[in-house]
Design an enzyme around this catalytic site. Structure first.
Site, PDB file in Angstrom:
ATOM      1  N   GLU A 155     -16.065  28.671  26.686  1.00 27.04           N
ATOM      2  CA  GLU A 155     -17.252  29.456  27.070  1.00 27.04           C
ATOM      3  C   GLU A 155     -18.174  28.605  27.948  1.00 27.04           C
ATOM      4  O   GLU A 155     -18.729  29.080  28.941  1.00 27.04           O
ATOM      5  CB  GLU A 155     -17.986  29.940  25.816  1.00 27.04           C
ATOM      6  CG  GLU A 155     -17.137  30.929  25.028  1.00 27.04           C
ATOM      7  CD  GLU A 155     -17.828  31.462  23.782  1.00 27.04           C
ATOM      8  OE1 GLU A 155     -18.249  30.641  22.936  1.00 27.04           O
ATOM      9  OE2 GLU A 155     -17.950  32.694  23.657  1.00 27.04           O
ATOM     10  N   GLU A 158     -10.733  31.260  17.875  1.00 26.35           N
ATOM     11  CA  GLU A 158     -11.667  31.918  16.951  1.00 26.35           C
ATOM     12  C   GLU A 158     -10.952  32.828  15.955  1.00 26.35           C
ATOM     13  O   GLU A 158     -11.278  32.841  14.770  1.00 26.35           O
ATOM     14  CB  GLU A 158     -12.711  32.730  17.741  1.00 26.35           C
ATOM     15  CG  GLU A 158     -13.831  31.908  18.343  1.00 26.35           C
ATOM     16  CD  GLU A 158     -13.504  31.300  19.703  1.00 26.35           C
ATOM     17  OE1 GLU A 158     -12.312  31.284  20.085  1.00 26.35           O
ATOM     18  OE2 GLU A 158     -14.440  30.835  20.365  1.00 26.35           O
TER      19      GLU A 158
HETATM   20  C1  1HE Z   1     -14.994  18.908  15.090  1.00 23.31           C
HETATM   21  C2  1HE Z   1     -14.564  19.985  15.854  1.00 23.31           C
HETATM   22  C3  1HE Z   1     -15.361  21.147  15.852  1.00 23.31           C
HETATM   23  C4  1HE Z   1     -13.136  18.397  16.079  1.00 23.31           C
HETATM   24  N1  1HE Z   1     -16.465  21.137  15.094  1.00 23.31           N
HETATM   25  N2  1HE Z   1     -16.112  18.947  14.354  1.00 23.31           N
HETATM   26  N3  1HE Z   1     -12.704  25.381  18.107  1.00 23.31           N
HETATM   27  C5  1HE Z   1     -11.702  24.943  17.384  1.00 23.31           C
HETATM   28  O1  1HE Z   1     -11.190  25.617  16.521  1.00 23.31           O
HETATM   29  C6  1HE Z   1     -11.216  23.542  17.713  1.00 23.31           C
HETATM   30  C7  1HE Z   1     -11.219  22.665  16.500  1.00 23.31           C
HETATM   31  N4  1HE Z   1     -10.781  21.322  16.839  1.00 23.31           N
HETATM   32  C8  1HE Z   1      -9.460  21.023  17.062  1.00 23.31           C
HETATM   33  O2  1HE Z   1      -8.588  21.856  17.098  1.00 23.31           O
HETATM   34  C9  1HE Z   1      -9.127  19.578  17.286  1.00 23.31           C
HETATM   35  O3  1HE Z   1     -10.165  18.792  16.671  1.00 23.31           O
HETATM   36  C10 1HE Z   1      -9.007  19.147  18.756  1.00 23.31           C
HETATM   37  C11 1HE Z   1      -7.747  19.753  19.347  1.00 23.31           C
HETATM   38  C12 1HE Z   1     -10.224  19.551  19.590  1.00 23.31           C
HETATM   39  C13 1HE Z   1      -8.891  17.595  18.820  1.00 23.31           C
HETATM   40  O4  1HE Z   1      -7.852  17.172  17.969  1.00 23.31           O
HETATM   41  P1  1HE Z   1      -7.803  15.644  17.487  1.00 23.31           P
HETATM   42  O5  1HE Z   1      -6.554  15.461  16.696  1.00 23.31           O
HETATM   43  O6  1HE Z   1      -8.024  14.757  18.652  1.00 23.31           O
HETATM   44  O7  1HE Z   1      -9.108  15.428  16.576  1.00 23.31           O
HETATM   45  P2  1HE Z   1      -9.362  15.836  15.025  1.00 23.31           P
HETATM   46  O8  1HE Z   1      -8.764  14.777  14.153  1.00 23.31           O
HETATM   47  O9  1HE Z   1      -9.000  17.240  14.765  1.00 23.31           O
HETATM   48  O10 1HE Z   1     -10.957  15.737  14.954  1.00 23.31           O
HETATM   49  C14 1HE Z   1     -11.616  14.508  15.172  1.00 23.31           C
HETATM   50  C15 1HE Z   1     -13.013  14.656  14.650  1.00 23.31           C
HETATM   51  O11 1HE Z   1     -13.710  15.640  15.411  1.00 23.31           O
HETATM   52  C16 1HE Z   1     -13.054  15.136  13.202  1.00 23.31           C
HETATM   53  O12 1HE Z   1     -14.218  14.609  12.617  1.00 23.31           O
HETATM   54  P3  1HE Z   1     -14.153  13.395  11.551  1.00 23.31           P
HETATM   55  O13 1HE Z   1     -15.570  13.149  11.206  1.00 23.31           O
HETATM   56  O14 1HE Z   1     -13.300  13.915  10.419  1.00 23.31           O
HETATM   57  O15 1HE Z   1     -13.491  12.248  12.292  1.00 23.31           O
HETATM   58  C17 1HE Z   1     -13.227  16.631  13.360  1.00 23.31           C
HETATM   59  O16 1HE Z   1     -13.832  17.250  12.250  1.00 23.31           O
HETATM   60  C18 1HE Z   1     -14.158  16.661  14.549  1.00 23.31           C
HETATM   61  N5  1HE Z   1     -14.087  17.948  15.237  1.00 23.31           N
HETATM   62  N6  1HE Z   1     -13.411  19.651  16.468  1.00 23.31           N
HETATM   63  C19 1HE Z   1     -16.814  20.067  14.389  1.00 23.31           C
HETATM   64  N7  1HE Z   1     -15.048  22.217  16.582  1.00 23.31           N
HETATM   65  C20 1HE Z   1     -20.650  30.581  19.606  1.00 23.31           C
HETATM   66  S1  1HE Z   1     -19.206  30.963  18.839  1.00 23.31           S
HETATM   67  C21 1HE Z   1     -18.042  29.820  19.390  1.00 23.31           C
HETATM   68  C22 1HE Z   1     -16.839  29.912  18.529  1.00 23.31           C
HETATM   69  C23 1HE Z   1     -16.043  28.641  18.510  1.00 23.31           C
HETATM   70  O17 1HE Z   1     -16.188  27.779  19.339  1.00 23.31           O
HETATM   71  S2  1HE Z   1     -14.957  28.474  17.225  1.00 23.31           S
HETATM   72  C24 1HE Z   1     -14.443  26.785  17.355  1.00 23.31           C
HETATM   73  C25 1HE Z   1     -13.164  26.729  18.058  1.00 23.31           C
END
Ligand code: 1HE
Length: 268
Positions: free
Chosen positions: A122, A142
């Site tokens: 977005e 989502e």
């Molecule tokens: C996060 C987030 C997040 C990572 N919010 N903390 N978005 C998603 O569903 C994407 C969710 N994220 C992922 O699928 C993956 O994290 C990634 C592909 C982006 C990256 O993968 P990777 O293996 O490099 O990292 P990871 O081990 O999954 O995450 C590393 C850290 O980033 C970890 O935190 P830590 O404190 O445990 O080390 C994760 O929790 C953190 N992290 N993504 C919070 N999204 C207005 S409405 C909009 C609707 C949406 O956007 S829905 C979200 C969609």
């Protein structure tokens, strides 16, 4: 009227001004994959509200680390256990930020790598130009998270890829990457090397245009898309009346007339 941007106020964005008027704005929470928490959204609003009046001639919007942006900060969202009204207001702040980008009149070039997902897509789709590298991929997860888009994807991503693909992306979590993503319109450029370097080059090129021309390009086109064709044609004439008679354009027109200006040629 020129206002100052105090870059020391920003915590989640790293901001850097170049001499040619190009500013680099970097989402700077790589440990969280640049997930958009509310503080980041507020900083985007602050920067993009000021940029059109601060002499910013173009912006490169980048993400630090291996990923551009992981979308909504799901941990913050989980921890805050928001009410429907609270989350509606969160989304309205996202819209405020992204509308400032799209309609603000300053060219915004997104430099994409790794995940450009959910709210990250977005955000990217609010930029005027998207440049991707070979690692970049686009998705709307989502649906799988029990969520719905709230930052304008129904409008901007649908605009880029069309309604059916948008619904497929949301229903199935389908990922687009590489040349296919460019063909669909998710990005306009794909590069072998660094998307940041390529985005900077695009931004520098745009920054050489007169600011009033760029203002019209990066504001009027979007507004006109929201109008009827009749009204858009009228508005276009009014905007052209202002832009095409700007005193600063006279030197450029004179250079064309005296044959010192570069001609438009096909790519070699
Ligand atoms: C996060 C987030 C997040 C990572 N919010 N903390 N978005 C998603 O569903 C994407 C969710 N994220 C992922 O699928 C993956 O994290 C990634 C592909 C982006 C990256 O993968 P990777 O293996 O490099 O990292 P990871 O081990 O999954 O995450 C590393 C850290 O980033 C970890 O935190 P830590 O404190 O445990 O080390 C994760 O929790 C953190 N992290 N993504 C919070 N999204 C207005 S409405 C909009 C609707 C949406 O956007 S829905 C979200 C969609």
């Amino acid at each position: 009227m020129t206002i100052q941007i105090d870059i020391s106020r920003y915590k989640n964005l790293a901001i850097e001004a170049h001499d040619d008027g190009v500013w680099v704005v970097t989402l700077n929470r790589p440990a969280k994959r640049n997930a958009l928490d509310i503080d980041t959204i507020e900083e985007l609003i602050e920067f993009f509200s000021a940029a059109p009046r601060a002499g910013v001639r173009a912006v490169v919007l980048a993400g630090s680390g291996d990923h551009f942006c992981a979308g909504l900060d799901l941990i913050e969202h989980h921890d805050q256990d928001r009410s429907p009204a609270d989350f509606m207001h969160v989304c309205l702040r996202w819209h405020e930020a992204f509308n400032k980008m799209e309609y603000g009149g300053v060219p915004v070039i997104a430099a994409l790598q790794g995940a450009v997902v959910g709210g990250g897509l977005e955000l990217a789709s609010s930029a005027h130009i998207r440049v991707m590298d070979q690692t970049a991929y686009f998705a709307l997860p989502e649906g799988q998270r029990g969520l719905f888009t709230g930052g304008g994807a129904t409008i901007r991503v649908t605009d880029l890829v069309g309604k059916s693909r948008m619904i497929d992306m949301m229903l199935t979590g389908r990922v687009y990457q590489g040349q296919e993503a460019v063909e669909l319109g998710l990005a306009q450029y794909i590069v072998e090397g660094s998307s940041f370097d390529a985005a900077l080059e695009v931004a520098r090129k745009a920054a050489r245009n007169l600011p009033l021309s760029n203002f019209a390009i990066c504001s009027a086109v979007s507004h006109m898309q929201n109008m009827s064709a009749m009204d858009a044609a009228y508005a276009e004439a009014v905007v052209a009346g202002i832009v095409n008679t700007q005193p600063d354009a006279r030197a450029r027109l004179a250079a064309f007339a005296d044959k010192s200006a570069a001609r438009v040629r096909p790519n070699t």
